[in-house]
Design a protein around this motif. Structure first.
Motif, PDB file in Angstrom:
ATOM      1  N   VAL A 223      11.574  12.864   4.509  1.00  0.00           N
ATOM      2  CA  VAL A 223      11.078  14.140   5.010  1.00  0.00           C
ATOM      3  C   VAL A 223       9.553  14.146   4.919  1.00  0.00           C
ATOM      4  CG1 VAL A 223      13.157  15.392   4.341  1.00  0.00           C
ATOM      5  CG2 VAL A 223      11.247  15.201   2.721  1.00  0.00           C
ATOM      6  N   GLU A 224       8.940  15.069   5.623  1.00  0.00           N
ATOM      7  CA  GLU A 224       7.484  15.143   5.626  1.00  0.00           C
ATOM      8  C   GLU A 224       6.966  15.342   4.211  1.00  0.00           C
ATOM      9  OE1 GLU A 224       5.727  17.819   8.463  1.00  0.00           O
ATOM     10  OE2 GLU A 224       7.173  17.227   9.997  1.00  0.00           O
ATOM     11  N   GLY A 225       5.919  14.629   3.901  1.00  0.00           N
ATOM     12  CA  GLY A 225       5.330  14.724   2.573  1.00  0.00           C
ATOM     13  C   GLY A 225       5.784  13.624   1.637  1.00  0.00           C
ATOM     14  N   ASP A 226       6.894  12.939   1.962  1.00  0.00           N
ATOM     15  CA  ASP A 226       7.348  11.832   1.122  1.00  0.00           C
ATOM     16  C   ASP A 226       6.308  10.725   1.088  1.00  0.00           C
ATOM     17  OD1 ASP A 226       9.712  12.821   0.278  1.00  0.00           O
ATOM     18  OD2 ASP A 226      10.974  11.611   1.618  1.00  0.00           O
ATOM     19  N   GLN A 227       6.218  10.097  -0.061  1.00  0.00           N
ATOM     20  CA  GLN A 227       5.441   8.863  -0.146  1.00  0.00           C
ATOM     21  C   GLN A 227       6.391   7.687  -0.030  1.00  0.00           C
ATOM     22  OE1 GLN A 227       3.017   8.982  -3.753  1.00  0.00           O
ATOM     23  NE2 GLN A 227       1.270   9.338  -2.410  1.00  0.00           N
ATOM     24  N   VAL A 228       5.989   6.664   0.673  1.00  0.00           N
ATOM     25  CA  VAL A 228       6.811   5.459   0.801  1.00  0.00           C
ATOM     26  C   VAL A 228       5.949   4.241   0.532  1.00  0.00           C
ATOM     27  CG1 VAL A 228       8.416   6.476   2.445  1.00  0.00           C
ATOM     28  CG2 VAL A 228       6.393   5.292   3.284  1.00  0.00           C
ATOM     29  N   GLU A 229       6.602   3.193   0.059  1.00  0.00           N
ATOM     30  CA  GLU A 229       5.878   1.940  -0.156  1.00  0.00           C
ATOM     31  C   GLU A 229       5.891   1.146   1.142  1.00  0.00           C
ATOM     32  OE1 GLU A 229       7.196   0.125  -4.225  1.00  0.00           O
ATOM     33  OE2 GLU A 229       8.663   1.585  -3.515  1.00  0.00           O
ATOM     34  N   VAL A 230       4.760   0.686   1.555  1.00  0.00           N
ATOM     35  CA  VAL A 230       4.698  -0.178   2.733  1.00  0.00           C
ATOM     36  C   VAL A 230       3.855  -1.396   2.389  1.00  0.00           C
ATOM     37  CG1 VAL A 230       4.921   1.741   4.342  1.00  0.00           C
ATOM     38  CG2 VAL A 230       2.651   0.956   3.675  1.00  0.00           C
ATOM     39  N   ARG A 231       4.088  -2.449   3.117  1.00  0.00           N
ATOM     40  CA  ARG A 231       3.320  -3.655   2.870  1.00  0.00           C
ATOM     41  C   ARG A 231       2.908  -4.246   4.212  1.00  0.00           C
ATOM     42  NH1 ARG A 231       5.448  -9.494   0.987  1.00  0.00           N
ATOM     43  NH2 ARG A 231       3.454 -10.342   0.366  1.00  0.00           N
TER      44      ARG A 231
ATOM     45  N   ARG B 140       5.116   9.502  11.816  1.00  0.00           N
ATOM     46  CA  ARG B 140       3.709   9.157  11.729  1.00  0.00           C
ATOM     47  C   ARG B 140       3.400   8.868  10.270  1.00  0.00           C
ATOM     48  NH1 ARG B 140      -0.991  12.059  11.852  1.00  0.00           N
ATOM     49  NH2 ARG B 140       0.118  14.024  12.147  1.00  0.00           N
ATOM     50  N   LEU B 141       2.944   7.674   9.999  1.00  0.00           N
ATOM     51  CA  LEU B 141       2.610   7.272   8.641  1.00  0.00           C
ATOM     52  C   LEU B 141       1.100   7.271   8.486  1.00  0.00           C
ATOM     53  CD1 LEU B 141       4.971   4.200   8.069  1.00  0.00           C
ATOM     54  CD2 LEU B 141       5.400   6.604   7.595  1.00  0.00           C
ATOM     55  N   GLN B 142       0.644   7.894   7.429  1.00  0.00           N
ATOM     56  CA  GLN B 142      -0.776   7.816   7.121  1.00  0.00           C
ATOM     57  C   GLN B 142      -0.963   6.778   6.034  1.00  0.00           C
ATOM     58  OE1 GLN B 142      -1.791  11.831   6.101  1.00  0.00           O
ATOM     59  NE2 GLN B 142      -2.299  12.355   8.221  1.00  0.00           N
ATOM     60  N   VAL B 143      -1.702   5.749   6.374  1.00  0.00           N
ATOM     61  CA  VAL B 143      -1.999   4.686   5.427  1.00  0.00           C
ATOM     62  C   VAL B 143      -3.512   4.548   5.421  1.00  0.00           C
ATOM     63  CG1 VAL B 143      -1.522   2.302   4.784  1.00  0.00           C
ATOM     64  CG2 VAL B 143       0.081   3.534   6.239  1.00  0.00           C
ATOM     65  N   PRO B 144      -4.112   4.417   4.260  1.00  0.00           N
ATOM     66  CA  PRO B 144      -5.575   4.265   4.257  1.00  0.00           C
ATOM     67  C   PRO B 144      -5.980   3.099   5.151  1.00  0.00           C
ATOM     68  CG  PRO B 144      -4.728   4.484   2.030  1.00  0.00           C
ATOM     69  CD  PRO B 144      -3.548   4.344   2.924  1.00  0.00           C
ATOM     70  N   MET B 145      -6.798   3.354   6.137  1.00  0.00           N
ATOM     71  CA  MET B 145      -7.323   2.321   7.040  1.00  0.00           C
ATOM     72  C   MET B 145      -6.270   1.631   7.888  1.00  0.00           C
ATOM     73  SD  MET B 145     -10.195   0.344   4.848  1.00  0.00           S
ATOM     74  CE  MET B 145     -10.531  -0.765   6.222  1.00  0.00           C
ATOM     75  N   TRP B 146      -5.077   2.134   7.903  1.00  0.00           N
ATOM     76  CA  TRP B 146      -4.058   1.408   8.641  1.00  0.00           C
ATOM     77  C   TRP B 146      -3.039   2.368   9.220  1.00  0.00           C
ATOM     78  CZ3 TRP B 146       1.118  -0.348   6.603  1.00  0.00           C
ATOM     79  CH2 TRP B 146       1.779  -1.139   7.532  1.00  0.00           C
ATOM     80  N   MET B 147      -2.690   2.190  10.491  1.00  0.00           N
ATOM     81  CA  MET B 147      -1.596   2.963  11.070  1.00  0.00           C
ATOM     82  C   MET B 147      -0.578   2.006  11.637  1.00  0.00           C
ATOM     83  SD  MET B 147      -3.483   6.044  13.074  1.00  0.00           S
ATOM     84  CE  MET B 147      -1.942   6.605  13.767  1.00  0.00           C
ATOM     85  N   ALA B 148       0.682   2.190  11.271  1.00  0.00           N
ATOM     86  CA  ALA B 148       1.735   1.335  11.808  1.00  0.00           C
ATOM     87  C   ALA B 148       3.070   2.010  11.566  1.00  0.00           C
ATOM     88  CB  ALA B 148       1.715  -0.035  11.148  1.00  0.00           C
ATOM     89  N   LEU B 149       4.080   1.510  12.232  1.00  0.00           N
ATOM     90  CA  LEU B 149       5.433   2.001  12.015  1.00  0.00           C
ATOM     91  C   LEU B 149       6.278   0.911  11.394  1.00  0.00           C
ATOM     92  CD1 LEU B 149       6.221   3.953  15.273  1.00  0.00           C
ATOM     93  CD2 LEU B 149       6.352   4.851  12.963  1.00  0.00           C
TER      94      LEU B 149
ATOM     95  N   GLN C 208       0.858  -1.170   0.000  1.00  0.00           N
ATOM     96  CA  GLN C 208       0.000   0.000   0.000  1.00  0.00           C
ATOM     97  C   GLN C 208       0.903   1.232   0.000  1.00  0.00           C
ATOM     98  OE1 GLN C 208      -3.310  -0.213   2.938  1.00  0.00           O
ATOM     99  NE2 GLN C 208      -2.241  -2.009   3.665  1.00  0.00           N
ATOM    100  N   VAL C 209       0.345   2.378  -0.279  1.00  0.00           N
ATOM    101  CA  VAL C 209       1.112   3.618  -0.223  1.00  0.00           C
ATOM    102  C   VAL C 209       0.821   4.318   1.097  1.00  0.00           C
ATOM    103  CG1 VAL C 209       1.493   5.876  -1.255  1.00  0.00           C
ATOM    104  CG2 VAL C 209       1.086   3.874  -2.723  1.00  0.00           C
ATOM    105  N   ALA C 210       1.908   4.719   1.761  1.00  0.00           N
ATOM    106  CA  ALA C 210       1.762   5.486   2.994  1.00  0.00           C
ATOM    107  C   ALA C 210       2.389   6.857   2.780  1.00  0.00           C
ATOM    108  CB  ALA C 210       2.470   4.770   4.143  1.00  0.00           C
ATOM    109  N   THR C 211       1.882   7.830   3.508  1.00  0.00           N
ATOM    110  CA  THR C 211       2.486   9.165   3.467  1.00  0.00           C
ATOM    111  C   THR C 211       3.080   9.469   4.843  1.00  0.00           C
ATOM    112  OG1 THR C 211       0.868   9.895   1.859  1.00  0.00           O
ATOM    113  CG2 THR C 211       2.061  11.611   3.051  1.00  0.00           C
ATOM    114  N   VAL C 212       4.310   9.983   4.832  1.00  0.00           N
ATOM    115  CA  VAL C 212       4.940  10.377   6.086  1.00  0.00           C
ATOM    116  C   VAL C 212       4.302  11.689   6.518  1.00  0.00           C
ATOM    117  CG1 VAL C 212       7.082  10.969   7.231  1.00  0.00           C
ATOM    118  CG2 VAL C 212       7.065   9.226   5.416  1.00  0.00           C
ATOM    119  N   ALA C 213       3.494  11.612   7.553  1.00  0.00           N
ATOM    120  CA  ALA C 213       2.690  12.770   7.934  1.00  0.00           C
ATOM    121  C   ALA C 213       3.428  13.682   8.908  1.00  0.00           C
ATOM    122  CB  ALA C 213       1.379  12.301   8.547  1.00  0.00           C
ATOM    123  N   ALA C 214       4.293  13.117   9.714  1.00  0.00           N
ATOM    124  CA  ALA C 214       5.004  13.940  10.693  1.00  0.00           C
ATOM    125  C   ALA C 214       6.259  13.215  11.164  1.00  0.00           C
ATOM    126  CB  ALA C 214       4.104  14.242  11.887  1.00  0.00           C
TER     127      ALA C 214
END
Lengths: 203, 199
Positions: free
Chosen positions: B57-65, B34-43, B16-22
């Motif tokens: 940095v804030e605003g980066d998109q990262v791939e998470v699974r 803080r990662l914002q993932v649709p329906m999911w929060m995790a580190l 899924q795609v997560a956004t680094v929110a803070a």
């Protein structure tokens, strides 16, 4: 993933070239022996320990620690691969081939569940326990198997990810169908071949 | 079989795609993301943590699974005792936050062991539900607990049944899970996550 790449991500750790062909995809070389256990470490006294082969068998079998010690042991040099991505290469256990245990019980099913003191289970096709591919081991590097690594006895199935090698093993249940074990119900792959990177349900 | 969360049902093990929110400095050695993932929060943690620490940095998109599995997960069982050593507090804080947001009345206590003042992660989130101990150098004005976790500290947390989550180094987890057993926890209700050093 539509070509999306995380900005600046450097990728995997470097692998020494001479070890590259022994390292399954996505793994790194670990010289230590990490401990991964889902709960408290069980205390199993050899005086109380037994190993059973039961379920769909011609004859249920049970060995005490003393009886087990009379079985033919062999050294097992092997590489082990943990699903959490570490691999330990060239390490040696000592134990009894599972062939010896299964032969004594005459298995009638095609699947098996390893079950442990403490409640852990893991499943696999019974053929993955046969033909010199699996052992019940009681020693590691010449010493009694430490409790945190499954002592007094653990299963060793080195060709599959290491969660398929149950610590504190108490027996094998032969079944006519595949039934997911502890981690297999919780998102880990049904079979767990490290060379195919079968880590999770969708792999 | 355990009940799956809506996220696990929707996307077990999928990218899924997560956004680094803070990004927040916690200690000289630790930043929290803080990662914002649709329906999911995790580190994310482990192999990728240097990447997070040095690059993102804030605003980066990262791939998470993920989430990969459904084990070290709190599903509202009660009461709850969380025991964390060092950075082992990270998954436990997720549980504290979830409880704060969704069921603040539910009994949940955290026993948190750190070496020194600089090592306290989430310092401004620790409240009356946390029992903190310093094993090496407490802050100068510290009048609370010092030394390694022991039966007294577990007793002070006041949870002796229900479910326990223990996270930290292997040595820490061995000690802490034994203390929970001694306190009366059912071994099947103690869940552990361990990290190095390796044995």
């Amino acid at each position: 993933m539509n070509g999306f790449i995380s900005r600046g991500f450097g990728g995997h750790r470097r692998v020494p070239e001479e070890l590259a062909d022994r390292l399954p995809p996505g793994q790194y070389v670990e010289s230590g022996f990490p401990v991964l256990t889902a709960g408290p470490t069980p205390k199993v006294d050899t005086a109380d320990w037994t190993f059973r082969v039961d379920g769909m068998v011609g004859q249920e079998r049970k060995w005490t620690w003393e009886e087990f010690g009379q079985l033919p042991f062999e050294d097992v040099p092997c590489d082990i691969h943990c699903v959490t991505k570490w691999s330990k290469l060239g390490t040696t256990f000592r134990g009894v081939p599972v062939d010896v245990l299964l032969d004594a019980a005459e298995p009638l099913g095609s699947y098996a569940v390893q079950y442990s003191y403490g409640g852990y289970t893991t499943n696999l096709p019974i053929e993955d326990l046969m033909d010199g591919k699996a052992w019940v081991v009681t020693e590691h590097e010449g010493e009694p198997l430490p409790r945190e690594h499954g002592g007094p006895a653990r299963m060793l199935v080195p060709h599959l990810y290491f969660w398929k090698s149950a610590k504190w093993v108490a027996g094998l249940r032969v079944m006519d169908h595949d039934e997911p074990g502890f981690w297999e119900e919780r998102g880990y792959h049904e079979y767990g071949d490290p060379w195919k990177e079968q880590r999770y349900w969708n792999d | 079989m355990e009940r799956l969360t809506p996220v696990e049902q929707k996307a077990p093990g999928r990218w899924q795609v997560a956004t680094v929110a803070a990004i927040k400095p916690e200690t000289p050695q630790v930043k929290s993301f803080r990662l914002q993932v649709p329906m999911w929060m995790a580190l994310a943690d482990g192999e990728v943590s240097p990447y997070f620490h040095d690059v993102v940095v804030e605003g980066d998109q990262v791939e998470v699974r993920g989430p990969f599995t459904s084990y070290f997960v709190w599903r509202g069982e009660s009461p709850v005792l969380l025991v964390g050593g060092g950075s082992g507090v990270v998954p436990l804080m997720c549980m504290m936050r979830h409880r704060r947001l969704t069921m603040p009345e539910l009994p949940m206590r955290l026993v948190y062991s750190v070496r020194k003042a600089d090592d306290v992660i989430y310092a401004d989130e620790l409240d009356g539900d946390t029992v903190l101990t310093f094993t090496r150098e407490p802050p100068g004005d510290w009048s609370g607990h010092t030394g390694h976790i022991d039966a007294d500290l577990i007793a002070e947390a006041g949870v002796d049944s229900g479910i326990g989550f223990v996270c930290g180094s292997n040595a820490f987890v061995e000690t802490a899970s034994q203390l929970l057993l001694d306190a009366g926890f059912d071994p099947q209700q103690i869940r552990t996550e361990r990290f190095g050093p390796t044995g």
